[in-house]
Write an enzyme that holds these catalytic residues in place. Structure first.
Site, PDB file in Angstrom:
ATOM      1  N   HIS A 285       0.825  -1.211   0.000  1.00 15.85           N
ATOM      2  CA  HIS A 285       0.000   0.000   0.000  1.00 15.85           C
ATOM      3  C   HIS A 285       0.863   1.266   0.000  1.00 15.85           C
ATOM      4  O   HIS A 285       0.558   2.236   0.689  1.00 15.85           O
ATOM      5  CB  HIS A 285      -0.953   0.005   1.195  1.00 15.85           C
ATOM      6  CG  HIS A 285      -2.047  -1.016   1.100  1.00 15.85           C
ATOM      7  ND1 HIS A 285      -3.189  -0.814   0.343  1.00 15.85           N
ATOM      8  CD2 HIS A 285      -2.166  -2.239   1.658  1.00 15.85           C
ATOM      9  CE1 HIS A 285      -3.969  -1.884   0.443  1.00 15.85           C
ATOM     10  NE2 HIS A 285      -3.367  -2.772   1.231  1.00 15.85           N
ATOM     11  N   ASP A 351      -0.583  -5.026   5.901  1.00 17.40           N
ATOM     12  CA  ASP A 351      -1.627  -5.862   5.313  1.00 17.40           C
ATOM     13  C   ASP A 351      -1.437  -6.011   3.805  1.00 17.40           C
ATOM     14  O   ASP A 351      -0.818  -5.181   3.154  1.00 17.40           O
ATOM     15  CB  ASP A 351      -3.007  -5.273   5.600  1.00 17.40           C
ATOM     16  CG  ASP A 351      -3.194  -3.892   5.003  1.00 17.40           C
ATOM     17  OD1 ASP A 351      -2.260  -3.070   5.128  1.00 17.40           O
ATOM     18  OD2 ASP A 351      -4.255  -3.622   4.406  1.00 17.40           O
ATOM     19  N   GLU A 352      -2.002  -7.087   3.290  1.00 20.94           N
ATOM     20  CA  GLU A 352      -2.172  -7.323   1.859  1.00 20.94           C
ATOM     21  C   GLU A 352      -0.871  -7.172   1.054  1.00 20.94           C
ATOM     22  O   GLU A 352      -0.863  -6.624  -0.053  1.00 20.94           O
ATOM     23  CB  GLU A 352      -3.257  -6.406   1.296  1.00 20.94           C
ATOM     24  CG  GLU A 352      -4.633  -6.691   1.895  1.00 20.94           C
ATOM     25  CD  GLU A 352      -5.738  -5.821   1.315  1.00 20.94           C
ATOM     26  OE1 GLU A 352      -6.879  -6.311   1.217  1.00 20.94           O
ATOM     27  OE2 GLU A 352      -5.471  -4.646   0.976  1.00 20.94           O
ATOM     28  N   VAL A 353       0.225  -7.654   1.608  1.00 18.49           N
ATOM     29  CA  VAL A 353       1.468  -7.700   0.828  1.00 18.49           C
ATOM     30  C   VAL A 353       1.324  -8.796  -0.230  1.00 18.49           C
ATOM     31  O   VAL A 353       1.064  -9.954   0.098  1.00 18.49           O
ATOM     32  CB  VAL A 353       2.685  -7.968   1.732  1.00 18.49           C
ATOM     33  CG1 VAL A 353       3.956  -8.080   0.899  1.00 18.49           C
ATOM     34  CG2 VAL A 353       2.823  -6.868   2.777  1.00 18.49           C
ATOM     35  N   GLU A 399      -1.834  -9.757   9.120  1.00 18.34           N
ATOM     36  CA  GLU A 399      -1.099 -10.582   8.168  1.00 18.34           C
ATOM     37  C   GLU A 399       0.363 -10.772   8.566  1.00 18.34           C
ATOM     38  O   GLU A 399       0.969 -11.805   8.263  1.00 18.34           O
ATOM     39  CB  GLU A 399      -1.166  -9.970   6.757  1.00 18.34           C
ATOM     40  CG  GLU A 399      -2.517 -10.102   6.074  1.00 18.34           C
ATOM     41  CD  GLU A 399      -3.387  -8.887   6.263  1.00 18.34           C
ATOM     42  OE1 GLU A 399      -4.103  -8.519   5.332  1.00 18.34           O
ATOM     43  OE2 GLU A 399      -3.335  -8.282   7.363  1.00 18.34           O
TER      44      GLU A 399
END
Length: 582
Positions: A285, A351-353, A399
């Site tokens: 992000h 998050d969301e790597v 995560e």
């Protein structure tokens, strides 16, 4: 048709409006009427405090307990005297004049409000870790017009003043009254962290919208605002030592937050018993940094974006690039010392790597987790060391420990969004957790897609264009959530609170209030009062709906454009069965 005699009897038996939000731990009220006006003797530990509508406390970073209380008293005076409302929506149809107290009988006024703080505040009071501040209070109002607040901390005083303000209504002819004296309330929160995540990157929010959100949080007895300050879409945060970040990464000139703005947000929050926690999400992000530092980012502009990131545009920090550490050192050496006087935490994201993006990273060149996870571990170790060096405690998205199996310090607070099983696993592994369970507490869900679909196969597959996390989390669903459900006592102790989430793909200053309120207040009661009542039973919608409807009217009267809880038919007479599903 009712006879006049029968109608009069019905009106006499209607109970007074009684709807503190969030519901106190213990409350008893009477049915005597008291009035309140411009003349009120207020004392704080024996010293007079002015009962005036407008007072701006001295700013931080050194905060005075007396200044905090003086500001709270002034806001309470304004909310009671100027921002009260005529509760016609809450009384039976056409019955307002019959139900209001008479203006022609003798009036007993509240003449004194005595505030006693039993312990001295410390520096931790104004930049607390979870559990550092005792927010409990006691409030009494006797039938002779004497009110008294006792609290351990100045923050507890603020909570009591908010409750005090909710006792009053505006008479249709102008004066302000309560019909509930005598009042006796004892109250304390169940969770230490009661917050809202506000995304100011995907859509820029002006300061007045942020201030209004902080106000509404404080009225809901919530105590954290989590500012998601940057993301791949824009960088609105001014970093004086690296000005090119906002000069190239903001959406437009002036759509940024200067160091003065950041300090103002933090100060405004602390004065209202709210702690502002800033987040710069990383290593994912972060694509917008490519506009000013392309050699630090991988995946910027990658296509198709669905292969490389959760939403466009893609972009993550390169994990093995020597220039990343000096960049982050400079960034954090600039930012964190400006945050540390006002907050105990800094959120590092995580998050969301997307591992596929690292196949595009010239310093990594693969999406193999056996290569990437050790690099993430190294990244987190260094980054959290920067946070601790500034005297702050790191926060991460779940995560980092759960999906990537990265080891984090015992001090780190983990924010979980993936549901009850994730919380169970995190707490079983000894992590302190705040919950933002998307199944219940994501406020942006259920409003339809913000992406566009070309005619053809994509159009047909995605019709009717629902978003990924629907349905809408209405206040009833939000209110039904128990953050500690299904946990052992030891695991439950590690859930220190929660946050509702307002991700801003389709939220801006125009629709902000209606999306946040009063749904966030429903979560506020869960976190303040607990999902279960004193008898261990679930708090019901039948109890909550009339009180939340009344609180919504207070929000509107105070300038927050909160959505209705339901139509007026359901609220008139405060009969919870009026709109009961049968």
């Amino acid at each position: 048709m009712w006879s006049k005699a029968v109608l009069s009897l019905l009106l006499l038996t209607v109970t007074s409006v009684h709807a503190i939000w969030p519901i106190p731990e213990s409350i008893s009220t009477g049915n005597s009427t008291l009035w309140i006006g411009d003349v009120l003797l207020v004392t704080y530990n024996g010293e007079p405090i002015p009962w005036i509508r407008n007072y701006i406390p001295f700013g931080g970073p050194k905060f005075s307990s007396k200044e905090i209380v003086k500001g709270g008293v002034a806001r309470t005076a304004k909310n009671i005297l100027d921002n009260s409302f005529v509760p016609w929506k809450l009384y039976p149809r056409m019955a307002l004049e019959k139900t209001e107290p008479s203006l022609w009988q003798h009036k007993t006024y509240i003449t004194r409000l005595e505030i006693v703080q039993t312990e001295k505040d410390t520096a931790k009071t104004f930049k607390p870790l979870a559990g550092d501040v005792d927010e409990s209070y006691n409030l009494t109002v006797n039938a002779n017009g004497k009110a008294r607040i006792t609290a351990v901390s100045s923050i507890g005083v603020l909570r009591a003043l908010e409750t005090f303000s909710q006792l009053f209504f505006k008479h249709s002819k102008g004066p302000i009254y309560t019909k509930q004296a005598p009042v006796k309330i004892s109250d304390a929160p169940q969770y230490d962290h009661r917050g809202l995540l506000l995304d100011v990157s995907r859509d820029y929010l002006p300061l007045d919208a942020i201030y209004r959100t902080i106000d509404a949080l404080s009225w809901s007895k919530m105590n954290r605002i989590h500012i998601h300050a940057t993301d791949s879409q824009s960088w609105p945060l001014e970093i004086p030592s690296i000005p090119e970040l906002h000069q190239k990464g903001a959406y437009a000139h002036g759509k940024t937050y200067s160091p003065i703005d950041v300090a103002a947000i933090q100060t405004y929050a602390i004065q209202r018993g709210v702690e502002a926690i800033f987040e710069i999400d990383s290593p994912g992000h972060l694509g917008v940094v490519a506009l000013s530092h392309p050699d630090l980012i991988t995946g910027w502009g990658a296509s198709p974006w669905t292969t490389y990131c959760a939403e466009p545009p893609c972009g993550q920090l390169r994990l093995n690039e020597p220039k990343v550490d000096p960049f982050l050192d400079k960034l954090m050496d600039d930012l964190l010392p400006r945050l540390a006087p006002y907050s105990a935490y800094f959120h590092t994201g995580g998050d969301e790597v997307n591992f596929n993006e690292y196949s595009l990273d010239p310093t990594v060149g693969t999406n193999d987790s056996s290569v990437i996870v050790p690099l993430i571990q190294k990244f987190i170790d260094k980054h959290h060391a920067r946070v601790r060096k500034a005297g702050l405690v790191p926060m991460v998205w779940e995560e980092i420990p759960a999906n990537y199996n990265v080891t984090i310090g015992e001090d780190v607070v983990v924010q979980s969004w993936l549901g009850d099983e994730a919380i169970k696993s995190l707490t079983a592994n000894g992590h302190k957790v705040i919950t933002s369970n998307y199944n219940f507490w994501y406020l942006d869900c259920g409003r339809g897609q913000w992406l566009n679909f070309a005619e053809g196969e994509s159009f047909e597959e995605n019709y009717p264009f629902n978003d990924w996390c629907g349905p809408t989390k209405n206040w009833r669903l939000i209110y039904s959530y128990d953050p500690r459900a299904g946990l052992t006592d030891e695991e439950a102790e590690l859930v220190i609170g929660g946050e509702v989430g307002a991700w801003a793909e389709a939220i801006d200053e125009v629709n902000l209030d209606s999306i946040l309120w009063p749904r966030s207040s429903a979560a506020g009661e869960v976190l303040w009062s607990g999902r279960l009542d004193a008898a261990g039973e679930n708090r019901t919608q039948l109890d909550a709906a009339p009180r939340l409807a009344e609180f919504r009217e207070r929000l509107v009267a105070r300038g927050v454009r909160a959505e209705p809880v339901h139509m007026v038919f359901c609220t008139q007479g405060m009969d919870p069965n009026a709109c009961l599903f049968q």
